[in-house]
Design an enzyme around this catalytic site. Structure first.
Site, mmCIF file in Angstrom:
data_model
loop_
_atom_site.group_PDB
_atom_site.id
_atom_site.type_symbol
_atom_site.label_atom_id
_atom_site.label_comp_id
_atom_site.label_asym_id
_atom_site.label_seq_id
_atom_site.Cartn_x
_atom_site.Cartn_y
_atom_site.Cartn_z
ATOM 1 N N PHE A 148 -11.223 5.591 7.367
ATOM 2 C CA PHE A 148 -11.052 5.470 5.923
ATOM 3 C C PHE A 148 -11.731 4.183 5.455
ATOM 4 C CE2 PHE A 148 -7.191 7.968 6.995
ATOM 5 C CZ PHE A 148 -7.315 8.989 6.067
ATOM 6 N N GLY A 149 -12.267 4.200 4.247
ATOM 7 C CA GLY A 149 -12.716 2.957 3.647
ATOM 8 C C GLY A 149 -14.185 2.930 3.294
ATOM 9 N N HIS A 201 0.909 -1.153 0.000
ATOM 10 C CA HIS A 201 0.000 0.000 0.000
ATOM 11 C C HIS A 201 0.939 1.191 0.000
ATOM 12 C CE1 HIS A 201 -3.114 2.764 1.863
ATOM 13 N NE2 HIS A 201 -2.015 3.294 2.341
ATOM 14 N N ASP A 215 -10.834 -3.126 -2.523
ATOM 15 C CA ASP A 215 -10.397 -2.543 -1.257
ATOM 16 C C ASP A 215 -11.605 -2.394 -0.317
ATOM 17 O OD1 ASP A 215 -8.536 -1.705 0.535
ATOM 18 O OD2 ASP A 215 -8.382 0.350 -0.206
#
Lengths: 334, 304
Positions: free
Chosen positions: A232-233, A87, A214
């Site tokens: 995040f995400g 990453h 992801d």
């Protein structure tokens, strides 16, 4: 991915992750941590992990920043033909950042992640991978034009570098964050329009090896909070194919066969899944049947995921999975 | 996304010029010495997650002088310290009977989050590096006490623009009214991307160029608390950007020197500049009261 608690950094954990008692209805191919507890200091036992079933190593969200450790990771992994996934984010440059650096971040008063934080790591890793015959570098969820340049340079040389792109990065841009919509907050962040255009070119011309989601489900209390504090995400599994067909095939005129490759043979090559991602005689009967013309509207509230943190709620998509067959058994039927 | 609670004031960016003009007109009719009891029976909650002297006291005085009851909640000494989320704190304050919440928060967008989950007006008293709309309104009010119109005025904004919510709000407002705006500061405080905030913005790295011929000089504080990891040498900054009497002489003779406060004498401006006849720094604070009276009255539907 080993960004779990505890970190999947031992062969015991890798074995555990694949146990049938865990009840997975799909194939599980674990990726192990590259360093103990993903702390970026001491390498894990790559041979043991590979024997236990790990298909690659990575420290995922805690990227390997130290050049020495990354060199050592690539060197040892090369000996056993194990891909190293990175990453790519120089986290020293992205402290307290919550979105891409640019006009939208400035307007919203949010600290921005510069494209260079990704590109410099990819450039460095490609150079390091060049130093060892057989080293394999895979760039996870690549999001910037500059990082693509580094991947292309690597591919032109003899380096075995591969990369993946997510549906959200080839569809959305940082502007879509709008007024602090945390369903548009992920890492790497949504980038500029020129980055997105570069990804579309790379998806078409073969530079990109795989589409990956992801997928990152989060609970409401982790998302319906201040933008800078939100995790995040986003989720992405249910929308990936529809987004890819709508955006890449119908709008960008990328052939359907290429899109299928990006979801199947491409990723299978990245981590050497023999007999998978193909319909050749003798392969595993892992088949996804989809209707490329089916029009549908994604309703997050009816999502099969427990989480609803998606930027694609209400999107009209073309292309839908009809059935999923794993090892000859129908596991999902729309 | 949910609808924004009626009467909320979250930022200048999405405001219409007519709305701003209306508020400034209303502010001119507000007399802090002879306030009308427009907010009698109203409960105003002041929720402050960050330090404040001017904004907090002027909101409180504005609300109280119009007959409202005010309650102050600070992040320290409240359940926020125990980990209560912003929205749960907001629901709690609503439940105890708040008619309006004034909020200052270190995170950008926090007032919007509240306003989209509440049915009472939320007033942004400064959110992270995003906006500080009431400051921009009182600055416009102050400018208009000295200048006929904002249109065509040459305005220099000097200092740490990147970290400044005051700057973002001021730029939006002054740009909507047709001022010619020059931004000035070192790259660390003023990235090139700043020009994308509004049409027609200019950047210069030289204080003299920004100030020359200016009608309004806005000086910003160097925000030490937001300088995470930045390598700015204060001595260099002072040498190049500090507002001094020598530099001020380059501006028009009737130029206004403004500063949102708190001022750090000897850093972004000299002692002499802070107290010079062109300085309206204290007047800005004074004008904060009638402007916030107008904002409160408008938000609660009591504007008369």
């Amino acid at each position: 991915m080993p960004n779990t608690h505890p970190v999947l950094d031992s062969s015991e954990w890798i074995t555990w992750a694949q146990q049938p008692e865990r009840g997975a209805v799909v194939n599980v191919f674990p990726v192990a941590a590259a360093t103990h507890a993903s702390k970026g200091a001491a390498l894990t036992d790559f041979r043991g992990l590979q024997r236990a079933g790990a298909v690659a190593v990575t420290d995922d969200g805690r990227p390997i920043l130290s050049e020495d450790i990354m060199r050592e990771t690539l060197r040892v992994a090369a000996e056993i033909n194990l891909p190293v996934i990175q990453h790519a984010e120089d986290t020293r440059m992205t402290e307290n950042c919550s979105m891409n650096d640019g006009p939208t971040a400035f307007r919203l008063g949010l600290r921005g992640m510069k494209a260079a934080a990704e590109a410099t790591i990819v450039e460095r890793d490609v150079q390091l991978a060049q130093q060892f015959t057989g080293a394999r570098l895979h760039v996870a969820h690549l999001s910037t034009a500059d990082a693509l340049k580094a991947v292309r340079r690597g591919k032109r040389g003899r380096t075995r570098v591969t990369c993946e792109v997510t549906p959200h990065h080839f569809t959305l841009i940082d502007e879509n964050v709008g007024e602090y919509d945390t369903n548009f907050k992920m890492n790497p962040p949504l980038r500029s329009i020129s980055d997105r255009e570069a990804l579309l070119v790379a998806l078409a011309d073969g530079t990109v090896d795989a589409i990956a989601t992801d997928h990152a489900p989060h609970a409401p209390h982790e998302k319906i909070i201040e933008f800078e504090r939100a995790l995040f995400g986003i989720t992405g599994l249910e929308t990936a194919l529809g987004i890819a067909i709508t955006r890449l095939h119908r709008e960008q005129k990328i052939p359907l066969a290429r899109i299928v490759e990006l979801f199947t043979a491409g990723p299978a090559r990245v981590v050497d899944l023999r007999g998978r991602g193909t319909l050749v005689r003798g392969s595993y009967a892992d088949v996804t049947i989809f209707d490329p013309k089916k029009r549908w509207t994604f309703d997050a509230s009816k999502s099969l995921s427990k989480s609803h943190n998606t930027p694609f709620n209400g999107w009209q998509l073309t292309g839908k999975v009809v059935a999923t067959i794993v090892g000859g058994v129908i596991q999902y039927r729309a | 996304m949910n609808r924004i609670a009626r009467g909320s004031l979250l930022g200048i960016e999405h405001m219409e010029v007519a709305e701003i003009v209306g508020l400034l007109r209303l502010a001119r009719r507000m007399n802090p010495l002879k306030p009308r009891p427009l907010l009698r029976g109203k409960r105003v909650l002041l929720l402050f997650y960050e330090a404040s002297t001017r904004t907090r006291s002027s909101f409180e005085i504005a609300a109280k002088s119009m007959g409202a009851m005010t309650t102050l909640v600070l992040s320290s000494g409240s359940s926020i310290e125990k980990g209560e989320s912003l929205l749960d704190t907001a629901y709690t304050l609503r439940a105890v009977g708040a008619d309006l919440i004034v909020v200052r928060h270190p995170h950008a967008g926090a007032p919007l989050l509240m306003a989209t989950h509440l049915d009472i007006p939320v007033l942004n008293a400064g959110d992270g590096m995003h906006e500080h709309p009431t400051q921009a309104l009182l600055d416009a009010y102050t400018i208009l006490r000295h200048k006929k119109s904002i249109k065509g005025l040459q305005v220099a904004i000097v200092g740490d623009i990147y970290h400044s919510r005051v700057a973002r709000s001021a730029i939006h407002l002054l740009s909507k009214f047709g001022a010619r705006i020059t931004l000035c500061g070192p790259p660390e405080f003023l990235p090139e991307v700043a020009t994308s905030l509004a049409p027609g913005l200019h950047i210069t790295r030289t204080a003299e160029d920004a100030i020359r011929g200016g009608d309004v000089i806005m000086v910003l504080r160097v925000q030490k608390e937001r300088l995470a990891g930045m390598k700015i040498r204060l001595q260099d900054y002072i040498a190049r950007y500090q507002m001094t009497m020598t530099r001020l002489k380059l501006a028009k003779r009737d130029a206004l020197v403004m500063h949102p406060g708190p001022i750090i004498r000897g850093l972004e401006l000299t002692w002499e500049v802070a107290d010079c006849p062109q300085s309206v720094i204290v007047e800005e604070v004074r004008n904060g009261v009638p402007v916030r009276m107008a904002i409160l009255a408008k938000a609660l539907g009591r504007a008369r």
